[in-house]
Design an enzyme around this catalytic site. Structure first.
Site, PDB file in Angstrom:
ATOM      1  N   CYS A   9       0.884  -1.124  -0.085  1.00  0.00           N
ATOM      2  CA  CYS A   9      -0.066   0.007  -0.033  1.00  0.00           C
ATOM      3  C   CYS A   9       0.760   1.285   0.113  1.00  0.00           C
ATOM      4  O   CYS A   9       0.567   2.366  -0.852  1.00  0.00           O
ATOM      5  CB  CYS A   9      -0.895  -0.019   1.384  1.00  0.00           C
ATOM      6  SG  CYS A   9      -0.070  -0.325   2.777  1.00  0.00           S
ATOM      7  N   HIS A  35      -1.016   6.809   5.388  1.00  0.00           N
ATOM      8  CA  HIS A  35       0.121   5.792   5.368  1.00  0.00           C
ATOM      9  C   HIS A  35       1.496   6.421   4.887  1.00  0.00           C
ATOM     10  O   HIS A  35       2.291   5.590   4.282  1.00  0.00           O
ATOM     11  CB  HIS A  35      -0.192   4.573   4.796  1.00  0.00           C
ATOM     12  CG  HIS A  35       0.346   3.195   5.498  1.00  0.00           C
ATOM     13  ND1 HIS A  35       0.061   1.914   5.087  1.00  0.00           N
ATOM     14  CD2 HIS A  35       1.649   3.186   6.224  1.00  0.00           C
ATOM     15  CE1 HIS A  35       0.964   1.123   5.780  1.00  0.00           C
ATOM     16  NE2 HIS A  35       1.847   1.922   6.408  1.00  0.00           N
TER      17      HIS A  35
END
Length: 550
Positions: free
Chosen positions: A118, A203
């Protein structure tokens, strides 16, 4: 004297027994410690007053640049959608809203994410560059993850184990991210009068690397990984005891969000629906000025949690785990439909670019073997199942619907496509790897967007050029070569039959690597990932593996 000796021996025996018990359950005890350290004292749900206003440059509606909506799914499989005849549970879970983007826009048949995991994928999307150009090579993980998760994996049926390189990542978790020196897509759009909003997963670092420091005017940040608290009466859970990541996440993840760096608070409902509720409000608040909405869903990432109503609607699916997963896909599709409806309701659909894609393919650790069909491989790998993702683009004012574009495109192309549509120049002081896709789709520019594309995670590296894809993983010291034009599902390794082509692609890979940076933080572990088996299936000596360095 004998009595004293006896007491000592009994005490020693008890200590040894307690020690044996503690050793047996040491990982469970460590998980408890991790869980306590990572929990957040979240405030009650906060009502967000989204900013509204007129176009800061005073342009009438017909002269404004297009609005931008980027919807990013997390770990969505190629076969989770029904627009190509597939879908979860044999196609019995329709995804009409996501499918409509393909019918009314452009389906990029060979759309690729920037990475098999990700965070590096997101860094490329928002910077327009390979993450390795600025040292973002590995996915940031919280303390203990890289060493604990491999040990949590059941030894049953395992013939290979992870190689733990070091326990110290060199940087605190919040300092692993996209450097502030990078120009994010939100920062790029600011001079053109855009109001930029981020909702969901980030993130890409904390502190000065948080979204509201990276060009986003407003950020509803996911501090969560749970879709609802585990014991909420409105949620249905599915836990995978065979998966170390799942076991870690159930202990470590809180249920929380924050707004523009403020205190943590509980999201106002099931996470996918909550993010969508707020996205609809953002569209309403910004209907009179150009806006960029980056809706970065956590769905359909683990832990697997479904809304009870979605679960109940799929009673035809007998397997519990699959039914929970299918319900999560259902909620994601509903989200896309509500965003599209909000654009229509405010007369914004015609001049809004809507991108939909996933940060990578679906993982093998959810134990669902069909999620990436017909492709081999899973999230984490650079086989097609890990990086060949749904990639859809709608802009009614500019692009005719129902088109299919065949040449390979990449996650970082969103950056350059948006820049061109908004009429802003990409940074001249750095290499931008993305290209504007619109003229290729319309036929104004001939050829293909990219001569070559590359992926890298430590010594696991890939080059794609002229229809041939080279993969190298060390360990296990394996080289694969596939001709995707004739073998799109990577069944026939032709590396031994075509050594000259292998050599040529290795040279391209070396040339690419020479222009990249060293990682900003080191790899901590090299984990074996089976290409053709899900994590709940027993391994065999002759199974093919890559090793993921992270």
């Amino acid at each position: 004297m004998k009595t004293t000796t006896k007491v000592v021996l009994v005490a020693l025996g008890l200590l040894l027994a307690l020690g044996a018990i503690a050793w047996t359950y040491r990982l469970e005890l460590l998980l408890e410690v991790v869980g306590r350290r990572t929990q957040i004292d979240a405030l009650p749900t906060q009502v967000i007053e989204w900013q509204s206003g007129a176009d800061p440059l005073g342009r009438p509606a017909q002269e404004r640049p297009p609005n931008i909506v980027v919807i990013l799914a997390d770990d969505l499989g190629w076969n989770d959608l029904t627009w190509l005849g597939g879908g979860v549970a044999g196609g019995t879970v329709p995804t009409p809203n996501i499918d409509s983007l393909a019918k009314n826009g452009v389906h990029f048949a060979n759309g690729y994410s920037a990475n098999g995991t990700c965070a590096p994928s997101r860094a490329a999307l928002l910077s327009g560059r390979y993450g390795t150009r600025f040292g973002f090579e590995f996915t940031p993980t919280p303390p203990g993850f890289a060493t604990m998760v491999p040990r949590l994996m059941s030894s049953k049926g395992r013939v290979r184990s992870s190689i733990i390189k070091r326990s110290d990542a060199g940087l605190p978790f919040d300092e692993m991210g996209m450097p502030a020196s990078e120009i994010s897509l939100a920062e790029l759009l600011e001079p053109a009068g855009y109001h930029s909003v981020h909702i969901g997963k980030w993130h890409l670092g904390g502190g000065q690397m948080a979204p509201h420091y990276q060009g986003f005017d407003e950020s509803l940040l996911s501090r969560s990984g749970l879709f609802l608290p585990e014991n909420d009466p409105g949620v249905v859970n599915s836990k995978q005891e065979f998966d170390g990541i799942d076991r870690f996440l159930w202990k470590a993840l809180p249920f929380a969000a924050s707004f523009n760096g403020g205190p943590a608070f509980e999201p106002g409902g099931y996470l996918t629906d909550y993010y969508t509720d707020e996205a609809v409000k953002v569209i309403e608040a910004n209907k009179d000025r150009p806006f960029f909405l980056y809706l970065a869903h956590w769905a359909v990432h683990t832990p697997l949690q479904a809304l009870q109503a979605d679960y109940d609607a799929l009673s035809h699916i007998e397997e519990h785990r699959l039914r929970v997963y299918a319900a999560m896909v259902r909620s994601l599709d509903r989200s896309v439909g509500r965003v599209l409806e909000a654009l229509r309701a405010h007369g914004l659909e015609e001049n809004t670019l809507v991108f939909f894609t996933s940060d990578n393919g679906a993982p093998g650790y959810i134990g669902q073997p069909r999620v990436n069909e017909p492709f081999r491989g899973w999230k984490i790998s650079f086989f097609e199942g890990g990086i060949h993702v749904p990639y859809l683009f709608q802009w009614p004012a500019r692009l005719e619907g129902g088109q299919v574009y065949e040449a390979p495109v990449h996650g970082f192309d969103i950056f350059s496509t948006v820049a061109a549509a908004a009429g802003v120049d990409v940074p001249a002081d750095r290499t931008i790897d993305g290209v504007d896709l619109v003229p290729y789709v319309t036929g104004e520019v001939e050829g293909t967007p990219h001569e070559s594309l590359f992926w890298r995670s430590g010594s696991y590296q890939v080059a794609l050029s002229d229809g041939y894809k080279l993969q190298k993983s060390d360990p296990p010291g394996k080289t694969w070569l596939f001709h995707l034009a004739s073998d799109p599902t990577e069944q026939n390794n032709i590396a031994e039959a075509e050594p000259e082509r292998v050599e040529a692609l290795e040279a391209l890979l070396a040339q690419h690597n020479a222009a990249q940076m060293d990682p900003l933080w080191p790899s901590q572990v090299a984990s074996p990932i089976a290409i053709d088996k899900t994590l709940d299936q027993n391994e065999a000596e002759d199974d093919e593996f890559i090793y993921w360095h992270n």
